[in-house]
Design a protein around this motif. Structure first.
Motif, PDB file in Angstrom:
ATOM      1  N   GLU A   1      17.870   8.722  -5.498  1.00  0.00           N
ATOM      2  CA  GLU A   1      17.720   8.143  -4.105  1.00  0.00           C
ATOM      3  C   GLU A   1      18.682   6.859  -4.184  1.00  0.00           C
ATOM      4  OE1 GLU A   1      13.909   6.748  -3.416  1.00  0.00           O
ATOM      5  OE2 GLU A   1      13.099   8.916  -3.289  1.00  0.00           O
TER       6      GLU A   1
ATOM      7  N   ILE B   1      17.064  11.592   1.173  1.00  0.00           N
ATOM      8  CA  ILE B   1      16.246  10.460   0.595  1.00  0.00           C
ATOM      9  C   ILE B   1      14.785  10.698   0.934  1.00  0.00           C
ATOM     10  CG2 ILE B   1      15.996   8.033   0.412  1.00  0.00           C
ATOM     11  CD1 ILE B   1      19.027   7.643   0.650  1.00  0.00           C
TER      12      ILE B   1
ATOM     13  N   ILE C   1       5.747  11.078  -3.460  1.00  0.00           N
ATOM     14  CA  ILE C   1       4.318  10.926  -3.219  1.00  0.00           C
ATOM     15  C   ILE C   1       3.604  11.882  -3.186  1.00  0.00           C
ATOM     16  CG2 ILE C   1       3.006  10.180  -1.104  1.00  0.00           C
ATOM     17  CD1 ILE C   1       5.445   8.684  -0.049  1.00  0.00           C
TER      18      ILE C   1
ATOM     19  N   VAL D   1       2.552  12.327  -7.032  1.00  0.00           N
ATOM     20  CA  VAL D   1       1.711  11.155  -7.499  1.00  0.00           C
ATOM     21  C   VAL D   1       0.326  11.752  -6.866  1.00  0.00           C
ATOM     22  CG1 VAL D   1       0.872   9.034  -7.208  1.00  0.00           C
ATOM     23  CG2 VAL D   1       3.314   9.123  -7.726  1.00  0.00           C
TER      24      VAL D   1
ATOM     25  N   PHE E   1      -1.881  11.938 -10.287  1.00  0.00           N
ATOM     26  CA  PHE E   1      -2.688  10.720 -10.439  1.00  0.00           C
ATOM     27  C   PHE E   1      -3.789  10.502  -9.487  1.00  0.00           C
ATOM     28  CE2 PHE E   1       1.775   9.643 -12.308  1.00  0.00           C
ATOM     29  CZ  PHE E   1       1.397   9.915 -13.417  1.00  0.00           C
ATOM     30  N   LEU E   2      -3.755  10.995  -8.236  1.00  0.00           N
ATOM     31  CA  LEU E   2      -4.778  10.855  -7.359  1.00  0.00           C
ATOM     32  C   LEU E   2      -5.840  11.996  -7.611  1.00  0.00           C
ATOM     33  CD1 LEU E   2      -3.170   9.312  -4.263  1.00  0.00           C
ATOM     34  CD2 LEU E   2      -4.799   8.026  -5.823  1.00  0.00           C
TER      35      LEU E   2
ATOM     36  N   ASN F   1      -7.500   3.667 -11.761  1.00  0.00           N
ATOM     37  CA  ASN F   1      -6.376   4.353 -11.548  1.00  0.00           C
ATOM     38  C   ASN F   1      -6.021   4.958 -10.245  1.00  0.00           C
ATOM     39  OD1 ASN F   1      -4.338   6.930 -12.108  1.00  0.00           O
ATOM     40  ND2 ASN F   1      -6.201   8.078 -11.543  1.00  0.00           N
ATOM     41  N   LEU F   2      -7.297   5.172  -9.546  1.00  0.00           N
ATOM     42  CA  LEU F   2      -6.923   5.822  -8.102  1.00  0.00           C
ATOM     43  C   LEU F   2      -6.406   4.512  -7.122  1.00  0.00           C
ATOM     44  CD1 LEU F   2     -10.526   7.401  -7.291  1.00  0.00           C
ATOM     45  CD2 LEU F   2      -8.069   8.471  -7.618  1.00  0.00           C
TER      46      LEU F   2
ATOM     47  N   SER G   1      -2.632   4.201  -8.385  1.00  0.00           N
ATOM     48  CA  SER G   1      -1.743   5.139  -7.740  1.00  0.00           C
ATOM     49  C   SER G   1      -1.395   5.216  -6.452  1.00  0.00           C
ATOM     50  CB  SER G   1      -2.352   6.698  -8.165  1.00  0.00           C
ATOM     51  OG  SER G   1      -2.572   6.788  -9.493  1.00  0.00           O
ATOM     52  N   PHE G   2      -2.708   4.783  -5.785  1.00  0.00           N
ATOM     53  CA  PHE G   2      -2.276   4.398  -4.039  1.00  0.00           C
ATOM     54  C   PHE G   2      -1.396   3.467  -3.830  1.00  0.00           C
ATOM     55  CE2 PHE G   2      -3.403   2.877   0.096  1.00  0.00           C
ATOM     56  CZ  PHE G   2      -3.180   4.164   0.898  1.00  0.00           C
TER      57      PHE G   2
ATOM     58  N   ASN H   1       1.087   2.695  -5.852  1.00  0.00           N
ATOM     59  CA  ASN H   1       2.251   3.178  -6.296  1.00  0.00           C
ATOM     60  C   ASN H   1       2.792   4.229  -5.102  1.00  0.00           C
ATOM     61  OD1 ASN H   1       4.269   4.620  -7.450  1.00  0.00           O
ATOM     62  ND2 ASN H   1       3.161   5.829  -8.901  1.00  0.00           N
ATOM     63  N   CYS H   2       1.973   4.992  -4.478  1.00  0.00           N
ATOM     64  CA  CYS H   2       2.409   5.750  -3.145  1.00  0.00           C
ATOM     65  C   CYS H   2       2.982   4.963  -2.068  1.00  0.00           C
ATOM     66  CB  CYS H   2       1.156   6.566  -2.692  1.00  0.00           C
ATOM     67  SG  CYS H   2       0.731   8.090  -3.616  1.00  0.00           S
TER      68      CYS H   2
ATOM     69  N   LEU I   1       6.281   3.808  -2.940  1.00  0.00           N
ATOM     70  CA  LEU I   1       7.552   4.997  -2.786  1.00  0.00           C
ATOM     71  C   LEU I   1       7.803   5.218  -1.373  1.00  0.00           C
ATOM     72  CD1 LEU I   1       5.698   7.577  -5.129  1.00  0.00           C
ATOM     73  CD2 LEU I   1       7.862   6.422  -5.667  1.00  0.00           C
ATOM     74  N   VAL I   2       6.979   4.662  -0.140  1.00  0.00           N
ATOM     75  CA  VAL I   2       7.417   4.581   1.201  1.00  0.00           C
ATOM     76  C   VAL I   2       8.206   3.425   1.232  1.00  0.00           C
ATOM     77  CG1 VAL I   2       6.451   4.439   3.466  1.00  0.00           C
ATOM     78  CG2 VAL I   2       5.442   5.811   1.782  1.00  0.00           C
TER      79      VAL I   2
ATOM     80  N   PHE J   1      10.054   1.101  -0.512  1.00  0.00           N
ATOM     81  CA  PHE J   1      11.336   1.102  -1.298  1.00  0.00           C
ATOM     82  C   PHE J   1      12.433   1.998  -0.465  1.00  0.00           C
ATOM     83  CE2 PHE J   1      14.385   2.848  -4.696  1.00  0.00           C
ATOM     84  CZ  PHE J   1      15.097   1.671  -5.122  1.00  0.00           C
ATOM     85  N   PRO J   2      12.310   3.339  -0.221  1.00  0.00           N
ATOM     86  CA  PRO J   2      13.405   3.733   0.517  1.00  0.00           C
ATOM     87  C   PRO J   2      13.564   3.128   1.894  1.00  0.00           C
ATOM     88  CG  PRO J   2      11.815   5.489  -0.075  1.00  0.00           C
ATOM     89  CD  PRO J   2      11.196   4.062  -0.680  1.00  0.00           C
TER      90      PRO J   2
END
Lengths: 91, 183
Positions: free
Chosen positions: A23, A42, A50, A53, A57-58, B163-164, B167-168, B170-171, B174-175, B177-178
């Motif tokens: 990206e 991108i 997402i 993950v 992970f979820l 962890n939940l 990870s959330f 983290n998600c 991921l929105v 950053f871009p």
């Protein structure tokens, strides 16, 4: 309940790193005001990150279908909210 | 049911009292007059935002004042009727309520000052940063607890819940950053 393979979290983490670098490279070298294709690539990469993950992970991959449907519906409204908010911010 | 409703309205009234509404009203009146005198043209949206930001910030500070003075308030007749000495609101709840109101007031003020695009950036990344910071503290707590044998095969719910959460977060990144740094 399905069990997670031990290498799966490492594989997902590696994918996150590679996709983020990709990206960043795309944004640095190919982003321009004349084309929207780079933006789309991108956005697709971010969506795939997402998804990976959320699935691993979820734990969505290992949950019953009802939970997965509920998460998908929530995601739809979250994306809708972000898209509508972007329109307001732009003006 | 009636006693439950009475309890709820009493609790709401206690939180309302924590904000010291009469002082807030006085400050809002002062802000309104200053706005009318200073502005060459009246922008209603900005006027409403100034009043909202002022109400939130001064109400929050009122609640924080009640929290800080909770011991002194018990000793004086007039202030002993305030919600914390009366036991209607716990000190911790008053502190969180005050900080939340004050924070909301600051956010509205920042949006007024720097405009919507920049304030969206700061609010989004700021809130995300706060969640990451909270996550780091939780990781330290979990590692310390794990080191003392706090988790085992039958007892790992806290780790799973963290962890939940992580990870959330983290998600969300991921929105973010871009959206803010690449596009």
């Amino acid at each position: 309940v399905r069990k997670m393979n031990k290498t799966t979290p490492v594989a997902v983490w590696s994918y996150l790193v590679v996709a983020t670098l990709l990206e960043w490279t795309l944004a640095k070298n190919f982003l321009s005001l004349t084309t929207i294709y780079t933006n789309i690539v991108i956005a697709v990469l971010a969506a795939s990150q997402i998804l990976s993950v959320a699935m691993v992970f979820l734990r969505l991959k290992y949950e019953p279908r009802g939970i997965v449907g509920l998460a998908a519906a929530s995601l739809f409204f979250a994306v809708l909210a972000v898209v509508l908010a972007l329109g307001s911010i732009g003006h | 049911l009636q006693s439950l409703q009475t309890g709820k309205s009493k609790s709401l009234s206690a939180y309302w009292e924590l904000t010291k509404p009469r002082i807030v009203l006085l400050l809002d009146f002062t802000a309104l007059m200053a706005f009318l005198v200073a502005a060459s043209t009246i922008n209603i949206v900005r006027l409403v935002a100034v009043i909202v930001a002022g109400t939130l910030a001064s109400g929050g500070v009122g609640a924080l004042n009640c929290y800080l003075d909770r011991d002194l308030d018990r000793t004086m007749g007039r202030t002993s009727r305030r919600p914390i000495p009366q036991g209607e609101v716990s000190p911790v709840h008053a502190l969180v309520f005050g900080l939340a109101l004050f924070g909301a007031g600051i956010v509205v003020s920042a949006m007024l000052q720097i405009g919507l695009p920049l304030s969206s950036y700061f609010v989004t990344t700021g809130i995300h940063g706060a969640h990451v910071l909270a996550g780091i503290f939780l990781i330290i707590y979990l590692v310390r607890r794990a080191a003392t044998g706090g988790f085992y095969a039958e007892r790992y719910g806290t780790v799973e819940n963290f962890n939940l959460y992580w990870s959330f977060v983290n998600c969300v990144w991921l929105v973010v950053f871009p959206l803010f740094y690449l596009l």
